[in-house]
Structure formats: C-alpha cells, structure tokens
Design a protein around this motif. Structure first.
Motif, PDB file in Angstrom:
ATOM      1  N   GLU A  81      41.782  63.476  15.731  1.00  0.00           N
ATOM      2  CA  GLU A  81      42.337  63.532  14.378  1.00  0.00           C
ATOM      3  C   GLU A  81      41.233  63.562  13.312  1.00  0.00           C
ATOM      4  OE1 GLU A  81      45.313  60.295  14.193  1.00  0.00           O
ATOM      5  OE2 GLU A  81      46.781  61.921  14.209  1.00  0.00           O
ATOM      6  N   GLN A 116      36.438  64.988  18.921  1.00  0.00           N
ATOM      7  CA  GLN A 116      37.044  64.495  17.685  1.00  0.00           C
ATOM      8  C   GLN A 116      38.516  64.169  17.966  1.00  0.00           C
ATOM      9  OE1 GLN A 116      35.785  64.769  14.135  1.00  0.00           O
ATOM     10  NE2 GLN A 116      33.745  64.823  15.072  1.00  0.00           N
ATOM     11  N   THR A 123      35.279  57.103  19.610  1.00  0.00           N
ATOM     12  CA  THR A 123      34.415  55.924  19.734  1.00  0.00           C
ATOM     13  C   THR A 123      33.847  55.852  21.142  1.00  0.00           C
ATOM     14  OG1 THR A 123      36.176  54.437  20.484  1.00  0.00           O
ATOM     15  CG2 THR A 123      35.897  54.704  18.092  1.00  0.00           C
ATOM     16  N   ARG A 172      38.141  62.510  13.387  1.00  0.00           N
ATOM     17  CA  ARG A 172      37.066  61.499  13.434  1.00  0.00           C
ATOM     18  C   ARG A 172      36.396  61.532  14.800  1.00  0.00           C
ATOM     19  NH1 ARG A 172      38.359  57.696  16.947  1.00  0.00           N
ATOM     20  NH2 ARG A 172      40.557  57.163  17.322  1.00  0.00           N
TER      21      ARG A 172
END
Length: 411
Positions: free
Chosen positions: A231, A229, A236, A233
């Motif tokens: 921050e 993760q 990608t 999120r």
C-alpha cells in the motif's frame, strides 16, 4: 490399553459436549498409512473435538476437528468467525510477533501481502519453469537409473522441488542439506525443543539474507519480498521475515511430500503405472486424483467470537483443525472416496485448501508433479517398493513419508 498421554493431559473446555470428544489421539499410531488412520475420526461426525492438536506445543487442550468437505469449505470461507492469525505457532515459538503473511493474515490485510507474491507464482510464471524442472528431473533420474534402486525421498523428492525453490529464492544450492535438516526439525520434530532449534536457525539465516538483499537486491523472489511495497509503504523487516519463513517452509516441504505419496501409489499399483506409461496424456488427470486422494496438509483457524457453527457451539479462542486428507476423501462428495481412480480427474478437492488462502504455490506444484511423473515413466522401467522395505510415516501439519525405497530391473 493405556490411555494416551494427550488425553490425560488435555483439559477439555467445559463447553465441549462429551459425545463430541474423541476417545483417542487421532495424530498418533498412524504407522505407514496416515490417510487411512485419520479415517478413524470420520464416524464421530462432521465436527469433533480432538484431545491433541497436530502441531507440537500448539493448543495444549486440544482442538475442534472438521471431517466434512462441505463444512471445511464453509469454515475456510468464513474469515470473520475463523481467523488465520497466529495459526502456525511459529512466531510464538520464537518469542516474536511477526506474521507468516499471507497465510496468517486475514482479509483485507491478507490480499495486500498476497498481491506482492501473486505475479511471482502465476500460472504463466510457473509454466515458464517447466523446461528447468524437466532438465533437473532428467538429471536426477540419470544419476540413479543404473543402480536399479533408490530412496525416492532422499534421491529425488527432496531434491527436485528444493533446487527449484533455491533458484527462485536466490539461495545457495551448496547449503541444501543444511536447509533440509532445519526443515525436518520444524516439521518432523517430536518435541518442542527440536522444533524451536530448527525455527531459530531458519529465522536467523533469513533475517541475514533480507538485510543483504536490502543492501544489494538481486533478481530473485527473496529480493522482491525484502524490497516490496505494501500500500505504498516499504515492507517492514518483520513482515519480510514472516513471508520469507512461510515461503521457506512451503518450498522445502509440501511438494516433497506430495511427490512421495504419488510415487508410492504408482509403485504399489502396477496397473495404474502401466496405464500412464501407455497413455501419458492421462497423467494430468491422474495427478488431480493423486492430489485428492493423498491430500497432506492440515490447516488451523482460531475462533474470533462465540459462534454456532455446523450445529456446534464454539467459543472465542477455540482452535479448529481442518485436515485436507479427510475433506478430500469425503464419501458424500466422492464415490468410493478412499479408492484412487486415476481417470476420475476431480479438481474439487481440498489439497490446496479453499477460499482466500488457497495455496499460492499450487501452479508450481502441479507443474513439478506432472513433469516428475512424465520423466520417470519415460525413463525408468516399471518400479515397485523394494522387497521387505519399511515405509515410515508421520502425521502433523503435513502427512510425511520419511523413506520410500523403490526398485526396478536394470537395463
């Protein structure tokens, strides 16, 4: 003497003063002593302009080159005027837009990616690997001891850190020869096509592994990166790929070549070898001196806006190369800087870089190198360069020894 092709083809920017342009390609004709060859640059000043950048296909019109340790530190600390973005040429070569984070990320983005990796490469985590590193070192030494000789690069240096890296990443040992072949294409190719082939192979393989780890995570660094993760999120796929490629290149190249330079020194300096054999407690101090005297990495920065730096006018998008081999041998910082003094123990070298991008793997490197030297001096009789052997080397992003034939008296 014919003018080097790099000088003929480079279109030196108009703002570069003629007296700062090197009249030679500093990355060619290094023969078997690239550290000494780079010293040809130092008399031209703390900042010069080279007609060729050290990475093939990158900065075709040359780059600034820093020779001074003080100037190098100032530049590497200035992340506003000197960016790390797009400085490896790897995503561009692949026609992709990901970053090799954290090395290609500027603050504050840099710290976000690095926060994921820091616990994995902390001093305590690396110290915990010492037993495994020692066991692997002993096994590799035992396999060659009775032969009385070896190619240190092939039989030890390329194997030890690579196997530890594969363990950490959760990658199969059976594919190590293939991984090393790709690495050699990336770091040692003399043409862009060869480098691109290696890069594409690595990217395709790691992309597949990332997909697999996202489907079913395992207990390894690659799984942690793939499912991390940033921050709050999920990372990608492009971010995970960039970081994984960075770890791949670093894990299969930098410690390998540091080991080669350190062992070459010991093989060529019987007195230093004897001192460390009789006083193993001094090995740690000697390793710091080897790291200083045989720094191998050249890092790149890109100028973000027109700036006066070190008495030189640099323009936006200029490229700057910082060879740690020159900074760590700066005579203004180290007395007899070109001489290796194993009791010097100076840690203020730039072997691992400087500033926010200081090498993530430096704690692992120190453990691996210390253990390797300890076990060799404990188990292998006094060793030397095999008589008549050539030691081919090359420059670039990493100063590399291709073969290192060692020999010793059989028991």
């Amino acid at each position: 003497m014919a003018t080097p092709t790099a000088i003929l083809e480079a279109k030196i920017p108009d703002h570069v003063p003629p007296d700062l342009i090197l009249p030679f390609d500093p990355w060619s004709d290094m023969r078997d002593r690239p550290h000494e060859a780079l010293e040809r640059v130092r008399p031209y000043g703390p900042i010069v302009y080279s007609p060729r950048h050290h990475i093939i296909g990158f900065a075709p019109n040359g780059s600034w080159m820093v020779t001074s340790a003080k100037t190098a530190r100032a530049l590497l600390l200035d992340t506003v005027n000197f960016s790390s973005r797009n400085t490896t040429g790897i995503p561009q070569a692949l026609g992709e837009s990901f970053k090799l984070a954290p090395i290609e990320a500027d603050p504050p983005e840099h710290s976000k990616t690095r926060a994921v990796l820091n616990p994995l490469f902390s001093p305590s985590a690396m110290k915990a690997l010492e037993g495994k590193i020692r066991e692997r070192s002993i096994g590799l030494i035992d396999a060659i001891l009775e032969k009385g000789e070896c190619d240190f690069v092939r039989d030890f240096a390329k194997v030890l850190p690579s196997e530890i890296f594969l363990d950490m990443m959760g990658l199969p040992h059976s594919r190590l020869p293939e991984f090393l072949a790709w690495e050699e294409m990336i770091m040692g190719a003399t043409d862009f096509a060869g480098r691109l082939k290696g890069l594409q192979s690595v990217a395709d393989f790691l992309r597949s592994e990332i997909h697999a780890r996202r489907e079913r995570a395992t207990d390894d660094v690659l799984s942690i990166v793939a499912n991390s993760q940033i921050e709050g999120r999920p990372i990608t796929e492009a971010e995970a790929l960039g970081t994984s490629i960075l770890l791949y290149i670093a894990g299969l190249d930098t410690v390998v070549n540091s080991l080669c330079w350190h062992f070459r020194h010991l093989a060529e300096h019987a007195d230093d070898q004897a001192i460390l054999r009789s006083n193993p407690a001094q090995i740690n101090k000697a390793v710091e001196e080897f790291l200083r005297g045989y720094s191998i990495v050249t890092v790149t920065r890109v100028v973000t806006a027109d700036v006066e730096f070190g008495g030189v006018t640099m323009r936006k998008d200029d490229v700057v190369a910082v060879p740690t081999a020159l900074a760590s041998r700066d005579p203004h910082e180290f007395e007899d800087a070109g001489t290796i003094e194993i009791d010097r123990g100076a840690r203020r070298h730039l072997s691992f870089g400087f500033g926010p991008h200081i090498c993530l793997g430096m704690h692992l490197a120190r453990v691996e190198i210390n253990v390797a030297i300890e076990e060799w001096l404990k188990r292998v009789p006094p060793f030397h360069i095999k008589e008549g052997a050539a030691i081919p080397c090359h420059g670039g992003a990493v100063l590399t020894i291709e073969r290192l034939p060692l020999a010793w008296d059989k028991a």
